[in-house]
Design a protein around this motif. Sequence first.
Motif, short mmCIF file in Angstrom:
data_model
loop_
_atom_site.label_atom_id
_atom_site.label_comp_id
_atom_site.label_asym_id
_atom_site.label_seq_id
_atom_site.Cartn_x
_atom_site.Cartn_y
_atom_site.Cartn_z
N TYR A 1 45.32 40.40 38.69
CA TYR A 1 44.92 41.78 38.99
C TYR A 1 43.45 41.79 39.40
O TYR A 1 42.67 40.98 38.95
N GLY A 2 43.10 42.76 40.18
CA GLY A 2 41.71 43.00 40.50
C GLY A 2 41.55 44.47 40.81
O GLY A 2 42.46 45.10 41.32
N ILE B 1 41.29 38.48 44.07
CA ILE B 1 42.31 38.51 43.02
C ILE B 1 42.85 37.09 42.82
O ILE B 1 43.25 36.44 43.77
#
Length: 165
Positions: A51-52, A46
């Motif tokens: 975000y991931g 990330i």
Amino acid sequence: MGVLFLSLAGCSLGESEYLGGNLNGVNHTSAAINYFKVNGYGGPNISPHGYGGGMCCVMLPREWRPGLMMKVEWEIDPDPYAKIKRKTTGYGFDEEAYAKHAANYQQHTASVPLPPYEEEGLCALEVHFFPCHQVKVTTSCWRYPSPNSPIREPLEMKEPAVCPK
């Protein structure tokens, strides 16, 4: 061959105690998350303040019960925008320069409580990384930054000069 088939068929009877769900992460820090794991199941890297997710899968109990804890392990790159010397020939980074940069990576571990599942059931596990190596998880069907998400801290948080103990 028949014995193997029968033993596999025997394993498929009944309902599993665990469900597979997506594993998502939110990084509220200026460091990069090189990787993270929850109970040994791997999540994505990330970027800082990013975000991931959508990684399959993390296994979670079908039925939530009080006292459930999640072991979160992660590695950070505290200087994700460092200029690393490239090889003079070919592609990639100079191995010595990269090794010097990677020596600053930090590994962390935390045990965090698994919050109760919502009435809709289990949607995904979302892991939030905060300054001072703090972590929270949510199983909400509302993903960050929805106003309905149970985690509402800002995405861009600054690391304090001194972290509380």
